[in-house]
Design a protein around this motif. Structure first.
Motif, mmCIF file in Angstrom:
data_model
loop_
_atom_site.group_PDB
_atom_site.id
_atom_site.type_symbol
_atom_site.label_atom_id
_atom_site.label_comp_id
_atom_site.label_asym_id
_atom_site.label_seq_id
_atom_site.Cartn_x
_atom_site.Cartn_y
_atom_site.Cartn_z
ATOM 1 N N LEU A 40 2.005 -5.779 -6.224
ATOM 2 C CA LEU A 40 1.163 -4.701 -6.726
ATOM 3 C C LEU A 40 1.281 -3.526 -5.762
ATOM 4 N N VAL A 41 1.603 -2.346 -6.293
ATOM 5 C CA VAL A 41 1.594 -1.139 -5.465
ATOM 6 C C VAL A 41 0.235 -0.475 -5.642
ATOM 7 N N ILE A 42 -0.506 -0.377 -4.563
ATOM 8 C CA ILE A 42 -1.857 0.188 -4.638
ATOM 9 C C ILE A 42 -1.983 1.281 -3.578
ATOM 10 N N GLY A 43 -2.383 2.466 -4.025
ATOM 11 C CA GLY A 43 -2.546 3.576 -3.085
ATOM 12 C C GLY A 43 -3.997 3.904 -2.855
ATOM 13 N N ARG A 44 -4.493 4.887 -3.599
ATOM 14 C CA ARG A 44 -5.802 5.466 -3.319
ATOM 15 C C ARG A 44 -6.988 4.520 -3.289
ATOM 16 N N PRO A 45 -7.018 3.454 -4.122
ATOM 17 C CA PRO A 45 -8.171 2.543 -3.993
ATOM 18 C C PRO A 45 -8.303 1.974 -2.576
ATOM 19 N N ILE A 46 -7.184 1.913 -1.844
ATOM 20 C CA ILE A 46 -7.238 1.448 -0.449
ATOM 21 C C ILE A 46 -7.232 2.637 0.509
ATOM 22 N N VAL B 128 3.984 -1.935 2.993
ATOM 23 C CA VAL B 128 3.670 -0.560 2.602
ATOM 24 C C VAL B 128 4.814 -0.002 1.759
ATOM 25 N N LYS B 129 4.486 0.969 0.931
ATOM 26 C CA LYS B 129 5.508 1.682 0.154
ATOM 27 C C LYS B 129 5.585 3.110 0.666
ATOM 28 N N VAL B 130 6.788 3.556 1.005
ATOM 29 C CA VAL B 130 6.963 4.970 1.336
ATOM 30 C C VAL B 130 7.951 5.564 0.344
ATOM 31 N N ASP C 6 -5.680 9.809 -11.305
ATOM 32 C CA ASP C 6 -4.864 10.343 -12.398
ATOM 33 C C ASP C 6 -4.090 9.245 -13.137
ATOM 34 N N GLN C 7 -4.363 7.978 -12.846
ATOM 35 C CA GLN C 7 -3.660 6.888 -13.536
ATOM 36 C C GLN C 7 -4.304 6.662 -14.896
ATOM 37 N N LYS C 8 -3.470 6.531 -15.919
ATOM 38 C CA LYS C 8 -4.015 6.378 -17.269
ATOM 39 C C LYS C 8 -4.046 4.929 -17.723
ATOM 40 N N VAL D 115 0.840 -1.199 0.000
ATOM 41 C CA VAL D 115 0.000 0.000 0.000
ATOM 42 C C VAL D 115 0.873 1.245 0.000
ATOM 43 N N ALA D 116 0.628 2.130 -0.957
ATOM 44 C CA ALA D 116 1.408 3.372 -1.048
ATOM 45 C C ALA D 116 0.908 4.356 0.007
ATOM 46 N N LEU D 117 1.787 4.676 0.957
ATOM 47 C CA LEU D 117 1.438 5.660 1.986
ATOM 48 C C LEU D 117 1.958 7.015 1.524
ATOM 49 N N ASP D 118 1.237 7.629 0.587
ATOM 50 C CA ASP D 118 1.663 8.920 0.038
ATOM 51 C C ASP D 118 1.117 10.036 0.903
ATOM 52 N N THR D 119 1.799 10.278 2.016
ATOM 53 C CA THR D 119 1.358 11.305 2.957
ATOM 54 C C THR D 119 2.577 11.854 3.711
ATOM 55 N N LEU E 234 10.389 6.217 -16.285
ATOM 56 C CA LEU E 234 9.238 6.731 -15.532
ATOM 57 C C LEU E 234 8.017 6.709 -16.446
ATOM 58 N N THR E 235 6.882 6.294 -15.899
ATOM 59 C CA THR E 235 5.695 6.184 -16.765
ATOM 60 C C THR E 235 5.153 7.547 -17.157
ATOM 61 N N SER E 236 5.685 8.599 -16.567
ATOM 62 C CA SER E 236 5.275 9.949 -16.966
ATOM 63 C C SER E 236 5.963 10.376 -18.263
ATOM 64 N N VAL F 123 4.377 -3.746 -9.777
ATOM 65 C CA VAL F 123 3.539 -2.989 -10.711
ATOM 66 C C VAL F 123 2.604 -2.010 -9.981
ATOM 67 N N PRO F 124 2.750 -0.704 -10.249
ATOM 68 C CA PRO F 124 1.765 0.286 -9.766
ATOM 69 C C PRO F 124 0.702 0.524 -10.844
ATOM 70 N N GLY F 125 -0.195 1.476 -10.607
ATOM 71 C CA GLY F 125 -1.237 1.780 -11.599
ATOM 72 C C GLY F 125 -2.330 0.734 -11.584
ATOM 73 N N ILE F 126 -2.601 0.179 -10.423
ATOM 74 C CA ILE F 126 -3.584 -0.898 -10.274
ATOM 75 C C ILE F 126 -4.926 -0.307 -9.838
ATOM 76 N N ARG F 127 -5.985 -0.713 -10.487
ATOM 77 C CA ARG F 127 -7.329 -0.268 -10.100
ATOM 78 C C ARG F 127 -8.318 -1.420 -10.184
ATOM 79 N N PRO F 128 -8.941 -1.798 -9.055
ATOM 80 C CA PRO F 128 -10.067 -2.728 -9.144
ATOM 81 C C PRO F 128 -11.170 -2.060 -9.965
HETATM 82 O O1 C5P Z 1 -2.864 5.922 -5.496
HETATM 83 P P1 C5P Z 1 -2.187 5.073 -6.553
HETATM 84 O O2 C5P Z 1 -2.657 3.624 -6.504
HETATM 85 O O3 C5P Z 1 -2.286 5.670 -7.916
HETATM 86 O O4 C5P Z 1 -0.665 5.065 -6.098
HETATM 87 C C1 C5P Z 1 0.322 4.429 -6.851
HETATM 88 C C2 C5P Z 1 1.665 4.638 -6.228
HETATM 89 O O5 C5P Z 1 2.650 4.104 -7.125
HETATM 90 C C3 C5P Z 1 2.047 6.088 -5.991
HETATM 91 O O6 C5P Z 1 2.909 6.107 -4.846
HETATM 92 C C4 C5P Z 1 2.804 6.470 -7.228
HETATM 93 O O7 C5P Z 1 3.750 7.481 -7.008
HETATM 94 C C5 C5P Z 1 3.512 5.148 -7.544
HETATM 95 N N1 C5P Z 1 3.910 4.976 -8.925
HETATM 96 C C6 C5P Z 1 3.012 5.046 -9.991
HETATM 97 N N2 C5P Z 1 3.452 4.872 -11.258
HETATM 98 C C7 C5P Z 1 4.732 4.656 -11.485
HETATM 99 C C8 C5P Z 1 5.649 4.580 -10.444
HETATM 100 C C9 C5P Z 1 5.197 4.754 -9.157
HETATM 101 O O8 C5P Z 1 1.832 5.224 -9.775
HETATM 102 N N3 C5P Z 1 5.126 4.445 -12.708
#
Ligand code: C5P
Length: 236
Positions: free
Chosen positions: A211-217, A37-39, A193-195, A13-17, A123-125, A181-186
């Motif tokens: 799986l790195v999951i933040g806001r859905p949790i 958790v991911k910090v 803002d994930q595309k 779980v991404a603790l983005d705080t 970076l996925t950005s 893998v981040p960018g996960i959405r049930p």
């Molecule tokens: O809230 P959400 O599930 O979008 O959070 C995803 C987490 O994974 C955030 O901490 C974000 O910075 C990170 N992350 C990402 N995409 C990447 C690398 C990291 O969403 N390519």
């Protein structure tokens, strides 16, 4: 290294705080329901190693997402400085080059049962045009594969990658290379803002280990319920 057999343990779980009380409340709520958790830089810049220790003291494995990128000696020093925090995973930028990657991997071997060292590839950005602007020809997909191979060759344990690349990386780099893998959405969660999103089950089916999951949790009315629901989806 094999992924955990209990599907819920794949979830970090991404603790983005920057709010330690909030991070600890979430950690307490979720301990036992997720793998860790991911910090990242936001948490760490505000709360530092003490913040990481406070979260780790809840008994949760920590993915320290600080994406080191510097000359080899400095990155090796940063990895060694992180070891007392006992992170489960730690990452560096693959574009730091072969010697930097090797220095990071070697520094982690100073302790038994040290962290898995992961590489960030592209970076996925960044899109193909952004890469061209900094002198990288070809597609981001090719660059991700090139950098992931380099990371593996220099002794790293895995990479953080988008769902778009996970299948190709799994085929290319074999079963023992850790793919996070981040960018996960049930289906029931907002995309935010994930595309390029995939569901938890699809990410695992494509070859993700963690799986790195933040806001859905963390943004759910009941984070523990959301985490349980995702774990159940992974079990089905
Ligand atoms: O809230 P959400 O599930 O979008 O959070 C995803 C987490 O994974 C955030 O901490 C974000 O910075 C990170 N992350 C990402 N995409 C990447 C690398 C990291 O969403 N390519």
């Amino acid at each position: 290294m094999k992924p955990p057999s209990n599907p819920s343990k794949r979830i970090f779980v991404a603790l983005d705080t920057t709010d330690l009380d909030r991070a600890l409340a979430l950690g307490r709520d979720l301990a036992g329901l997720v793998g860790g958790v991911k910090v990242g830089k936001e948490f760490f810049t505000a709360l530092g190693p003490d913040g990481v220790r406070a979260v780790a003291d809840l008994g949760l494995p920590v993915f320290l997402d600080l994406k080191f990128h510097d000359i080899p000696a400095t990155v090796a020093g940063a990895v060694r400085a992180a070891l007392p925090l006992r992170p489960f995973m730690l990452n560096v930028h693959a574009t730091g080059g072969a010697a930097m990657l090797r220095a990071a991997a070697d520094a982690a071997k100073d302790v038994t049962d040290g962290p898995r060292i992961l590489a960030v590839t592209v970076l996925t950005s960044l899109g193909d045009e952004d890469l061209a602007a900094v002198g990288v020809p070809g597609t981001s997909h090719e660059q991700v594969l090139r950098l992931a191979r380099l990371a593996k060759a220099q002794g790293l344990d895995g990479v953080v990658c988008s769902a778009r690349e996970v299948e190709a990386l799994r085929k290319d780099l074999g079963p023992d290379f850790t793919l996070v893998v981040p960018g996960i959405r049930p289906i029931w969660a907002a995309a935010d803002d994930q595309k390029r999103i995939v569901t938890p089950a699809d990410a695992v089916a494509l070859g993700a280990d963690y799986l790195v999951i933040g806001r859905p949790i963390t943004g759910a009315d009941n984070p523990a319920d959301a985490a349980k629901r995702i774990a159940d989806e992974l079990t089905d």
